[in-house]
Write a protein that holds these residues in place. Structure first.
Motif, PDB file in Angstrom:
ATOM      1  N   HIS A 223      54.001  35.318  62.737  1.00  0.00           N
ATOM      2  CA  HIS A 223      53.623  33.791  62.864  1.00  0.00           C
ATOM      3  C   HIS A 223      54.422  33.105  61.643  1.00  0.00           C
ATOM      4  N   ILE A 224      53.969  33.580  60.614  1.00  0.00           N
ATOM      5  CA  ILE A 224      54.426  32.964  59.145  1.00  0.00           C
ATOM      6  C   ILE A 224      55.992  32.860  59.212  1.00  0.00           C
ATOM      7  N   HIS A 225      56.623  34.099  59.696  1.00  0.00           N
ATOM      8  CA  HIS A 225      57.943  34.124  59.560  1.00  0.00           C
ATOM      9  C   HIS A 225      58.451  32.970  60.601  1.00  0.00           C
ATOM     10  N   CYS A 226      58.005  32.897  61.612  1.00  0.00           N
ATOM     11  CA  CYS A 226      58.571  31.805  62.711  1.00  0.00           C
ATOM     12  C   CYS A 226      58.451  30.545  62.165  1.00  0.00           C
ATOM     13  N   PHE A 227      57.089  30.190  61.576  1.00  0.00           N
ATOM     14  CA  PHE A 227      57.103  28.859  60.944  1.00  0.00           C
ATOM     15  C   PHE A 227      57.814  28.573  59.572  1.00  0.00           C
ATOM     16  N   LEU A 228      58.114  29.510  58.868  1.00  0.00           N
ATOM     17  CA  LEU A 228      59.105  29.213  57.736  1.00  0.00           C
ATOM     18  C   LEU A 228      60.353  29.202  58.191  1.00  0.00           C
ATOM     19  N   CYS A 229      60.871  29.907  59.348  1.00  0.00           N
ATOM     20  CA  CYS A 229      62.191  29.499  59.858  1.00  0.00           C
ATOM     21  C   CYS A 229      62.466  28.202  60.217  1.00  0.00           C
ATOM     22  N   LEU A 236      60.878  28.916  49.766  1.00  0.00           N
ATOM     23  CA  LEU A 236      60.067  30.063  50.039  1.00  0.00           C
ATOM     24  C   LEU A 236      60.960  30.990  51.112  1.00  0.00           C
ATOM     25  N   GLU A 237      62.169  31.033  51.009  1.00  0.00           N
ATOM     26  CA  GLU A 237      62.868  31.842  51.737  1.00  0.00           C
ATOM     27  C   GLU A 237      62.784  33.374  51.448  1.00  0.00           C
ATOM     28  N   GLY A 238      62.257  33.853  50.169  1.00  0.00           N
ATOM     29  CA  GLY A 238      62.131  35.086  49.636  1.00  0.00           C
ATOM     30  C   GLY A 238      60.823  35.535  50.652  1.00  0.00           C
ATOM     31  N   LYS A 239      59.568  34.695  50.688  1.00  0.00           N
ATOM     32  CA  LYS A 239      58.611  34.892  51.490  1.00  0.00           C
ATOM     33  C   LYS A 239      58.893  34.877  52.837  1.00  0.00           C
ATOM     34  N   LYS A 240      59.994  34.222  53.430  1.00  0.00           N
ATOM     35  CA  LYS A 240      60.217  34.329  54.750  1.00  0.00           C
ATOM     36  C   LYS A 240      60.677  35.961  54.988  1.00  0.00           C
ATOM     37  N   ARG A 241      61.847  36.224  54.265  1.00  0.00           N
ATOM     38  CA  ARG A 241      62.070  37.698  54.161  1.00  0.00           C
ATOM     39  C   ARG A 241      61.122  38.667  54.321  1.00  0.00           C
ATOM     40  N   GLU A 242      60.391  38.340  53.523  1.00  0.00           N
ATOM     41  CA  GLU A 242      59.113  39.514  53.392  1.00  0.00           C
ATOM     42  C   GLU A 242      58.387  39.483  54.285  1.00  0.00           C
ATOM     43  N   ARG A 246      57.458  42.797  56.795  1.00  0.00           N
ATOM     44  CA  ARG A 246      55.991  43.289  56.834  1.00  0.00           C
ATOM     45  C   ARG A 246      55.782  43.222  58.559  1.00  0.00           C
ATOM     46  N   TYR A 247      56.248  42.112  59.268  1.00  0.00           N
ATOM     47  CA  TYR A 247      56.074  42.157  60.692  1.00  0.00           C
ATOM     48  C   TYR A 247      56.726  43.215  61.382  1.00  0.00           C
ATOM     49  N   SER A 248      57.698  43.715  60.943  1.00  0.00           N
ATOM     50  CA  SER A 248      58.669  44.773  61.454  1.00  0.00           C
ATOM     51  C   SER A 248      57.880  46.128  61.196  1.00  0.00           C
ATOM     52  N   GLU A 249      57.379  46.172  59.940  1.00  0.00           N
ATOM     53  CA  GLU A 249      56.893  47.473  59.563  1.00  0.00           C
ATOM     54  C   GLU A 249      55.420  47.585  60.417  1.00  0.00           C
ATOM     55  N   HIS A 250      54.490  46.537  60.633  1.00  0.00           N
ATOM     56  CA  HIS A 250      53.225  46.729  61.325  1.00  0.00           C
ATOM     57  C   HIS A 250      53.594  46.909  62.692  1.00  0.00           C
ATOM     58  N   MET A 251      54.502  46.255  63.065  1.00  0.00           N
ATOM     59  CA  MET A 251      54.954  46.532  64.663  1.00  0.00           C
ATOM     60  C   MET A 251      55.197  48.095  64.859  1.00  0.00           C
ATOM     61  N   GLU A 252      56.312  48.533  64.018  1.00  0.00           N
ATOM     62  CA  GLU A 252      56.219  49.906  64.076  1.00  0.00           C
ATOM     63  C   GLU A 252      54.985  50.924  64.026  1.00  0.00           C
TER      64      GLU A 252
END
Length: 382
Positions: A223-229, A236-242, A246-252
């Motif tokens: 949700h945060i990634h989509c919002f920052l995009c 906040l570009e660094g936070k967007k990448r982070e 994190r989203y990918s890690e937790h989905m895995e």
């Protein structure tokens, strides 16, 4: 409304102070160089020696500023009180006050028609420092509230209140600062708040939730990634990448944890096979281990006929559908990832059977084509 009132007050202050300054300098002849006091002209009005000495003292001690400070002695206390009211008029009132004061000060300093008034500069400078202090204090309090927010154990997933508060602040602040001349304070605040939000999501790992923690963390980082995009905020570009990472890690983690359930005993059996090989047992000798004999493998495989596997996958799909937030629309993404991981596991099991149980004729009850048809029919039926 408070923003408009503050702008009006600041607009009217400058001409008022400028007019008063012009009158004082002309009337008391205070614009001369203090080194040339001997050329003091006779005042248009008769004055006493005491008054003359007072004026002389003022001229030696930045007379214009001193006189204006006396005349407008109540200005700074009144402004402080007014700013306090403006800060409290809206939950994010301190943002509006900071931007308004910042812009007014820069506009005054850049105006060619304005007289250089050290008095008004000092007053507005003090107000600006006060506004920055109020803003920083508010951000500190908000960060603390976000980090210390308690998550209810009965929470069913979805977007956390701390994430919503962060987005509300960013939406409002970006609108307020849209035409601002400076945004250094805002960028710093954005980074502080983003750090607090990430910290609050990370703390879920130790929370006693009734739902899968990785699922909740996956959804909130997504949700945060989509919002920052969408917002495209440079700081906040660094936070967007982070957030994406994190989203990918937790989905895995979520996918792997849940995929252990449909073929749990089979998965456990082959984990043991891999462990024996890793310990140095030759692949062709694994089947001579009592716990991993051909007979034991057949027993485990018999527990997973094709119909049961399909039924287990349907149950899994319904469970995921029940708990994933519909607004994030992650169900298709997660289900596809599960399909890919399931296929990877199936291929790994088949490979281990070929290597460790070669010539045994042992095979799982369902084929790769069967597996793909299970996933396809479940997707189409929902």
């Amino acid at each position: 409304v408070s923003k408009q009132m503050l702008e009006q007050v600041l607009r009217e202050l400058q001409p008022l102070c400028t007019a008063e300054q012009q009158f004082i300098e002309k009337f008391f002849q205070l614009s001369q160089d203090p080194a040339n006091l001997q050329v003091l002209e006779v005042m248009p009005l008769p004055i006493s020696l005491l008054t003359f000495c007072f004026i002389l003292f003022l001229r030696l001690e930045e007379p214009t500023t001193r006189l204006l400070s006396e005349i407008f002695s109540c200005l700074e206390p009144e402004l402080r009180g007014f700013l306090d009211v403006c800060n409290k008029a809206h939950p994010f009132g301190c943002l509006q006050v900071l931007v308004t004061l910042n812009d007014s000060v820069f506009e005054m300093w850049g105006s060619s028609s304005a007289l250089p008034s050290s008095f008004l500069n000092a007053v507005l400078g003090n107000m600006l420092l006060l506004a920055k202090s109020s803003f920083n204090k508010y951000i500190g309090t908000l960060c603390k509230e976000i980090e210390e927010a308690k998550v209810l154990s009965k929470m069913k997933g979805g977007i956390l209140p701390s994430v919503s508060r962060f987005e509300e602040f960013v939406d409002f602040s970006e609108e307020v600062f849209r035409t601002a001349r400076r945004r250094g304070e805002l960028d710093k605040a954005h980074l502080q708040l983003a750090g607090s939000v990430f910290s609050s999501i990370n703390s879920l790992s130790s929370a006693n939730l009734k739902v899968n923690t990785d699922m909740v963390m996956m959804e909130n980082f997504h949700h945060i990634h989509c919002f920052l995009c969408q917002k495209k905020i440079h700081c906040l570009e660094g936070k967007k990448r982070e957030a994406k990472q994190r989203y990918s890690e937790h989905m895995e983690k979520y996918v792997i944890k849940y995929l252990g359930q449909p073929l749990e005993k089979l998965n456990h059996f082959f984990e043991g096979v891999k462990a024996r090989v890793a310990q140095g047992v030759k692949e062709e000798e694994v089947s001579f281990q009592l716990a991993y004999s051909k007979q034991e493998l057949r027993k485990v495989i018999e527990k997973y006929p094709g119909k049961e596997v399909k039924r287990a996958l349907e149950t899994l799909y319904r469970k995921i559908h029940k708990y994933l937030s519909p607004e994030e629309n992650l169900l298709p993404v997660v289900w596809h990832a599960m399909e890919q991981e399931f296929i990877r596991q199936y291929q790994e099991f088949e490979d281990l059977i070929q290597r460790c149980y070669a010539g045994s004729g042992i095979a799982m009850d369902f084929t790769m084509e069967d597996l793909l048809s299970y996933f396809n029919s479940i997707t189409l039926s929902h």
